[in-house]
Design a protein around this motif. Sequence first.
Motif, mmCIF file in Angstrom:
data_model
loop_
_atom_site.group_PDB
_atom_site.id
_atom_site.type_symbol
_atom_site.label_atom_id
_atom_site.label_comp_id
_atom_site.label_asym_id
_atom_site.label_seq_id
_atom_site.Cartn_x
_atom_site.Cartn_y
_atom_site.Cartn_z
ATOM 1 N N GLY A 44 0.858 -1.178 0.000
ATOM 2 C CA GLY A 44 0.000 0.000 0.000
ATOM 3 C C GLY A 44 0.889 1.221 0.000
ATOM 4 O O GLY A 44 1.702 1.405 -0.888
ATOM 5 N N ARG A 45 0.749 2.054 1.037
ATOM 6 C CA ARG A 45 1.603 3.239 1.166
ATOM 7 C C ARG A 45 2.727 3.031 2.166
ATOM 8 O O ARG A 45 3.463 3.964 2.489
ATOM 9 N N SER A 46 2.863 1.810 2.668
ATOM 10 C CA SER A 46 3.874 1.514 3.692
ATOM 11 C C SER A 46 5.123 0.897 3.075
ATOM 12 O O SER A 46 5.059 -0.183 2.479
ATOM 13 N N PRO A 47 6.283 1.556 3.245
ATOM 14 C CA PRO A 47 7.532 0.991 2.738
ATOM 15 C C PRO A 47 8.024 -0.126 3.654
ATOM 16 O O PRO A 47 7.833 -0.072 4.874
ATOM 17 N N VAL A 48 8.627 -1.149 3.066
ATOM 18 C CA VAL A 48 9.235 -2.227 3.843
ATOM 19 C C VAL A 48 10.581 -2.589 3.221
ATOM 20 O O VAL A 48 10.809 -2.373 2.028
ATOM 21 N N TRP A 49 11.462 -3.124 4.052
ATOM 22 C CA TRP A 49 12.800 -3.501 3.621
ATOM 23 C C TRP A 49 13.082 -4.927 4.065
ATOM 24 O O TRP A 49 12.635 -5.357 5.122
#
Length: 90
Positions: A44-49
Amino acid sequence: MADLNADYWTVEDIADHWGVTIQTVRSYRSRKRGELPEPDKMFGRSPVWRPSTITEFQRPGRGARTDLKEIPSGVAAPDASGEEGQLAGG
């Protein structure tokens, strides 16, 4: 402690791993000065690494000037007075 075996880390996980506040990680991301790598994925609008992206990332040292750009060799750099000085790297 952030789970090293997780598929992805959130901003909260990174803050936990680095020992900083969530707001600090958000600031690193918004300033775009190389203080945080680009996200591996967006949910969605949430960045993840990926955890490996963060653990292998070379963070700038405390007090490092991340707003300065390196001057290419052979380009005259201004001296303290603002006037053109010696060639960089020379």
